[in-house]
Design a protein around this motif. Structure first.
Motif, PDB file in Angstrom:
ATOM      1  N   SER A  51       6.356  45.926  44.094  1.00 63.56           N
ATOM      2  CA  SER A  51       7.365  45.058  43.428  1.00 63.56           C
ATOM      3  C   SER A  51       8.784  45.388  43.665  1.00 63.56           C
ATOM      4  CB  SER A  51       7.117  44.673  41.854  1.00 63.56           C
ATOM      5  OG  SER A  51       5.852  44.151  41.687  1.00 63.56           O
ATOM      6  N   ILE A  52       9.675  44.773  44.359  1.00 60.48           N
ATOM      7  CA  ILE A  52      11.051  45.442  44.708  1.00 60.48           C
ATOM      8  C   ILE A  52      12.117  44.415  43.710  1.00 60.48           C
ATOM      9  CG2 ILE A  52      12.635  45.611  46.526  1.00 60.48           C
ATOM     10  CD1 ILE A  52      10.434  45.858  48.650  1.00 60.48           C
ATOM     11  N   GLY A  53      12.970  45.259  43.147  1.00 62.86           N
ATOM     12  CA  GLY A  53      13.951  44.587  42.623  1.00 62.86           C
ATOM     13  C   GLY A  53      15.023  44.195  43.253  1.00 62.86           C
ATOM     14  N   VAL A  54      15.531  42.805  43.126  1.00 69.57           N
ATOM     15  CA  VAL A  54      16.580  42.478  44.141  1.00 69.57           C
ATOM     16  C   VAL A  54      17.845  41.832  43.118  1.00 69.57           C
ATOM     17  CG1 VAL A  54      17.230  40.812  45.576  1.00 69.57           C
ATOM     18  CG2 VAL A  54      14.937  41.489  45.362  1.00 69.57           C
ATOM     19  N   VAL A  55      18.883  42.441  43.338  1.00 67.63           N
ATOM     20  CA  VAL A  55      20.217  42.287  42.509  1.00 67.63           C
ATOM     21  C   VAL A  55      21.235  41.585  43.431  1.00 67.63           C
ATOM     22  CG1 VAL A  55      21.987  43.245  41.370  1.00 67.63           C
ATOM     23  CG2 VAL A  55      19.691  44.415  41.348  1.00 67.63           C
ATOM     24  N   ASP A  56      21.690  40.372  43.130  1.00 72.75           N
ATOM     25  CA  ASP A  56      22.428  39.669  43.996  1.00 72.75           C
ATOM     26  C   ASP A  56      22.175  39.503  45.507  1.00 72.75           C
ATOM     27  OD1 ASP A  56      23.952  38.959  41.562  1.00 72.75           O
ATOM     28  OD2 ASP A  56      25.209  40.449  41.708  1.00 72.75           O
ATOM     29  N   GLY A  57      20.866  39.507  45.647  1.00 72.56           N
ATOM     30  CA  GLY A  57      20.270  39.189  47.074  1.00 72.56           C
ATOM     31  C   GLY A  57      20.157  40.663  47.669  1.00 72.56           C
ATOM     32  N   HIS A  58      20.508  41.582  47.088  1.00 70.73           N
ATOM     33  CA  HIS A  58      20.153  43.059  47.631  1.00 70.73           C
ATOM     34  C   HIS A  58      19.023  43.715  47.325  1.00 70.73           C
ATOM     35  CE1 HIS A  58      20.569  47.376  48.205  1.00 70.73           C
ATOM     36  NE2 HIS A  58      21.410  47.004  49.315  1.00 70.73           N
ATOM     37  N   PRO A  59      17.832  43.775  48.125  1.00 70.05           N
ATOM     38  CA  PRO A  59      16.686  44.559  47.782  1.00 70.05           C
ATOM     39  C   PRO A  59      16.681  46.027  47.658  1.00 70.05           C
ATOM     40  CG  PRO A  59      16.576  43.962  50.092  1.00 70.05           C
ATOM     41  CD  PRO A  59      17.819  43.399  49.549  1.00 70.05           C
ATOM     42  N   ALA A 102      16.289  39.170  40.796  1.00 68.32           N
ATOM     43  CA  ALA A 102      15.012  38.600  41.399  1.00 68.32           C
ATOM     44  C   ALA A 102      14.071  39.724  41.666  1.00 68.32           C
ATOM     45  CB  ALA A 102      15.318  37.844  42.653  1.00 68.32           C
ATOM     46  N   VAL A 103      12.783  39.462  42.006  1.00 69.59           N
ATOM     47  CA  VAL A 103      11.771  40.441  42.495  1.00 69.59           C
ATOM     48  C   VAL A 103      10.950  39.695  43.505  1.00 69.59           C
ATOM     49  CG1 VAL A 103      10.085  39.290  40.581  1.00 69.59           C
ATOM     50  CG2 VAL A 103       9.844  41.656  41.690  1.00 69.59           C
ATOM     51  N   ILE A 104      10.741  40.689  44.393  1.00 67.35           N
ATOM     52  CA  ILE A 104      10.146  40.593  45.719  1.00 67.35           C
ATOM     53  C   ILE A 104       8.895  41.468  45.634  1.00 67.35           C
ATOM     54  CG2 ILE A 104       9.810  41.009  48.137  1.00 67.35           C
ATOM     55  CD1 ILE A 104      12.816  40.457  48.553  1.00 67.35           C
ATOM     56  N   THR A 123       6.404  37.342  48.521  1.00 68.83           N
ATOM     57  CA  THR A 123       7.020  36.032  47.763  1.00 68.83           C
ATOM     58  C   THR A 123       8.261  36.650  47.089  1.00 68.83           C
ATOM     59  OG1 THR A 123       5.748  36.983  45.810  1.00 68.83           O
ATOM     60  CG2 THR A 123       4.624  35.445  46.889  1.00 68.83           C
ATOM     61  N   ALA A 124       9.048  35.830  46.759  1.00 70.79           N
ATOM     62  CA  ALA A 124      10.318  36.232  45.915  1.00 70.79           C
ATOM     63  C   ALA A 124      10.267  35.236  44.655  1.00 70.79           C
ATOM     64  CB  ALA A 124      11.565  36.048  46.721  1.00 70.79           C
ATOM     65  N   ALA A 125      10.692  35.746  43.811  1.00 67.29           N
ATOM     66  CA  ALA A 125      10.922  34.868  42.560  1.00 67.29           C
ATOM     67  C   ALA A 125      11.961  35.354  41.393  1.00 67.29           C
ATOM     68  CB  ALA A 125       9.575  34.968  41.608  1.00 67.29           C
TER      69      ALA A 125
END
Length: 294
Positions: A51-59, A102-104, A123-125
């Motif tokens: 699970s990869i955290g995403v902040v403002d589109g940046h993984p 978000a989370v990938i 997936t992305a959510a």
């Protein structure tokens, strides 16, 4: 959770030297059925994930997650993932995330029973809202993990250092914690040593030294914990890995559960013991974790 994106990956051999893997991706409707009834990820939890955290589109911390995916694949005798192929899939998923958190998720399973190839998808959510946990803290209880701290070395087939899809025990532990009036749990070995939380790493503060349980008891080496240790060292603090008796938990100067999506959640109580919480210091940790990190 609002699903924003999904794609299936046709895994390639790790020796594949192409530079563009777009033709190995199939974008699918994230709300539509995509797996067959013979899929071993759903039948047996036979697979791995990240699970990869995403902040403002940046993984965040992509390389660390990809390397851990490869490590888990090795432990589980799955085909070695081609890291550049998966990196490009992460980039495509991140482009669909937009503003906010978000989370990938990366998933690699053994595939269909008796099938010829693994199944892989991304997936992305939208991420859950963890603002309250980061600000107000969480209460945890200790739960016996059911094995001694030396079991992973004696029984590597238990896959205790791999991030597998078999999370039934982890989820049961969180339900048990909630039934006891807590928010989360910390596992301890049957011989009394601190391990990790069901979905997070544990960091403890002793004065100006920050410690985490040594990754020799089947503990998943946390990407967020590693990043925070680098950050803390850059601020002049000492960091260490240690074998920590559960009896030491009542005497710490601070504690956090840290993970890629919830980030740093301060622990305000362990079992019946209140734990000091430094709200400003915790906010500084989360400011760092919310900044772009590669």
């Amino acid at each position: 959770m609002a699903w924003r994106f999904a794609l299936m990956i046709d895994p390639v051999a790790v020796e594949d030297d192409r530079t563009d893997f777009a033709d190995t991706f199939t974008v699918i409707d994230p709300s539509a059925p995509a797996l067959t009834v013979g899929e071993l990820s759903t039948q047996r939890g036979d697979g791995i994930f990240e699970s990869i955290g995403v902040v403002d589109g940046h993984p965040q911390e992509v390389q660390a997650h990809l390397e851990r995916l490869a490590h888990s694949a090795k432990l589980c005798d799955l085909p070695t993932p081609h890291l550049e192929q998966w990196r490009q899939a992460v980039t495509d998923a991140a482009a669909a995330c937009g503003a906010g958190e978000a989370v990938i998720k990366l998933i690699l399973s053994r595939g269909v029973e008796h099938g010829p190839a693994p199944t892989a998808w991304v997936t992305a959510a939208e991420a859950s809202d963890f603002a309250a946990a980061r600000r107000d803290g969480i209460r945890v209880v200790t739960l016996d993990r059911g094995y001694a701290i030396d079991v992973p070395a004696r029984a590597p087939w238990l896959l205790l250092g791999a991030k597998t899809l078999s999370y039934a025990v982890n989820m049961a532990a969180i339900r048990e914690a909630k039934s006891r009036g807590a928010d989360d749990a910390v596992f301890v070995s049957s011989d009394g040593f601190v391990l990790e939380a069901p979905t997070a790493s544990l960091i403890l503060r002793r004065g100006d030294t920050f410690v985490t349980p040594a990754p020799n008891g089947g503990i998943l080496h946390g990407t967020t914990q590693l990043s925070l240790f680098d950050h803390l060292e850059s601020r002049g603090f000492e960091v260490a890995y240690d074998t920590i008796p559960a009896s030491d938990l009542s005497a710490v100067d601070g504690a956090w559960l840290v993970s890629s999506v919830r980030l740093a959640a301060p622990v305000v109580a362990i079992d019946a013991n209140e734990i000091p919480m430094d709200a400003a210091f915790t906010a500084s940790l989360n400011d760092y974790l919310l900044s772009p990190r590669d």
